[in-house]
Design a protein around this motif. Structure first.
Motif, PDB file in Angstrom:
ATOM      1  N   PHE A  13      11.432  10.452 -27.314  1.00 33.07           N
ATOM      2  CA  PHE A  13      11.982  10.275 -26.226  1.00 33.07           C
ATOM      3  C   PHE A  13      11.189  11.287 -25.060  1.00 33.07           C
ATOM      4  CE2 PHE A  13      15.266   9.076 -28.864  1.00 33.07           C
ATOM      5  CZ  PHE A  13      15.732   7.947 -28.413  1.00 33.07           C
ATOM      6  N   SER A  14      10.887  12.499 -25.356  1.00 27.59           N
ATOM      7  CA  SER A  14      10.005  13.446 -24.363  1.00 27.59           C
ATOM      8  C   SER A  14       9.441  14.501 -25.351  1.00 27.59           C
ATOM      9  CB  SER A  14      11.054  14.120 -23.371  1.00 27.59           C
ATOM     10  OG  SER A  14      12.015  15.088 -23.906  1.00 27.59           O
ATOM     11  N   GLN A  15       8.440  14.934 -24.680  1.00 30.57           N
ATOM     12  CA  GLN A  15       7.541  15.896 -25.097  1.00 30.57           C
ATOM     13  C   GLN A  15       7.279  17.063 -24.078  1.00 30.57           C
ATOM     14  OE1 GLN A  15       4.618  13.783 -27.454  1.00 30.57           O
ATOM     15  NE2 GLN A  15       5.463  14.449 -29.262  1.00 30.57           N
ATOM     16  N   LYS A  16       7.762  18.415 -23.964  1.00 34.62           N
ATOM     17  CA  LYS A  16       7.567  19.114 -23.076  1.00 34.62           C
ATOM     18  C   LYS A  16       7.134  20.430 -23.681  1.00 34.62           C
ATOM     19  CE  LYS A  16      10.681  17.383 -19.692  1.00 34.62           C
ATOM     20  NZ  LYS A  16      12.017  16.839 -20.380  1.00 34.62           N
ATOM     21  N   GLU A  17       5.954  21.086 -23.628  1.00 34.85           N
ATOM     22  CA  GLU A  17       5.451  21.973 -24.229  1.00 34.85           C
ATOM     23  C   GLU A  17       5.960  22.155 -25.650  1.00 34.85           C
ATOM     24  OE1 GLU A  17       6.788  25.145 -21.529  1.00 34.85           O
ATOM     25  OE2 GLU A  17       5.488  24.320 -19.859  1.00 34.85           O
ATOM     26  N   VAL A  22      13.045  13.348 -30.255  1.00 37.62           N
ATOM     27  CA  VAL A  22      12.695  12.289 -30.867  1.00 37.62           C
ATOM     28  C   VAL A  22      14.072  11.843 -31.406  1.00 37.62           C
ATOM     29  CG1 VAL A  22      10.565  13.416 -31.541  1.00 37.62           C
ATOM     30  CG2 VAL A  22      12.553  13.643 -33.370  1.00 37.62           C
ATOM     31  N   GLY A  23      13.880  10.367 -31.908  1.00 37.08           N
ATOM     32  CA  GLY A  23      14.849   9.933 -32.515  1.00 37.08           C
ATOM     33  C   GLY A  23      14.394   9.241 -34.066  1.00 37.08           C
ATOM     34  N   GLY A  24      15.367   9.368 -35.001  1.00 33.80           N
ATOM     35  CA  GLY A  24      15.001   8.815 -36.226  1.00 33.80           C
ATOM     36  C   GLY A  24      16.005   8.466 -37.167  1.00 33.80           C
ATOM     37  N   LEU A  74      13.905  19.176 -31.206  1.00 32.66           N
ATOM     38  CA  LEU A  74      13.103  19.976 -32.037  1.00 32.66           C
ATOM     39  C   LEU A  74      12.080  20.863 -31.126  1.00 32.66           C
ATOM     40  CD1 LEU A  74      12.404  19.948 -35.183  1.00 32.66           C
ATOM     41  CD2 LEU A  74      10.343  18.675 -34.368  1.00 32.66           C
ATOM     42  N   GLU A  75      12.094  22.141 -31.883  1.00 31.81           N
ATOM     43  CA  GLU A  75      11.157  23.268 -31.271  1.00 31.81           C
ATOM     44  C   GLU A  75       9.846  23.310 -32.246  1.00 31.81           C
ATOM     45  OE1 GLU A  75      11.371  27.816 -30.514  1.00 31.81           O
ATOM     46  OE2 GLU A  75      12.937  26.915 -29.804  1.00 31.81           O
TER      47      GLU A  75
END
Length: 93
Positions: A13-17, A22-24, A74-75
């Protein structure tokens, strides 16, 4: 010992730094909020991270069991890809 839980990533869905949404689908065991995780791609572990939050639909969840779909905040410094597995390793004795 088997892992606590394994989720297969089906959507990014998105990735920022370092923060990624995410979906799963949980394949086995259960995912637990705030757990430390390994990120597996194919047969190898490509990184690690920590679950910041879990959502089922619009509801926050503390854990998600096998067979259910969820969103995972998630980090991690490793960019997640579709098909990766998020694995909660077995507890260290």
């Amino acid at each position: 010992p088997p892992p606590v839980g394994i989720l297969e990533v089906v959507k990014i869905f998105s990735q920022k730094e370092r923060t990624q949404l995410v979906g799963g689908k949980v394949l086995e065991g259960e995912l637990k909020n705030k757990a430390h995780v390994d990120i597996a791609r194919g047969e190898s572990v490509v990184g690690s991270g920590r679950i910041k939050s879990l959502k089922m639909g619009k509801q926050d969840a503390s854990r998600v069991e096998a067979g259910r779909e969820c969103g995972v905040m998630l980090e991690s410094s490793v960019p997640i890809e579709v098909g990766d597995k998020i694995v909660i390793p077995p507890p260290v004795k």
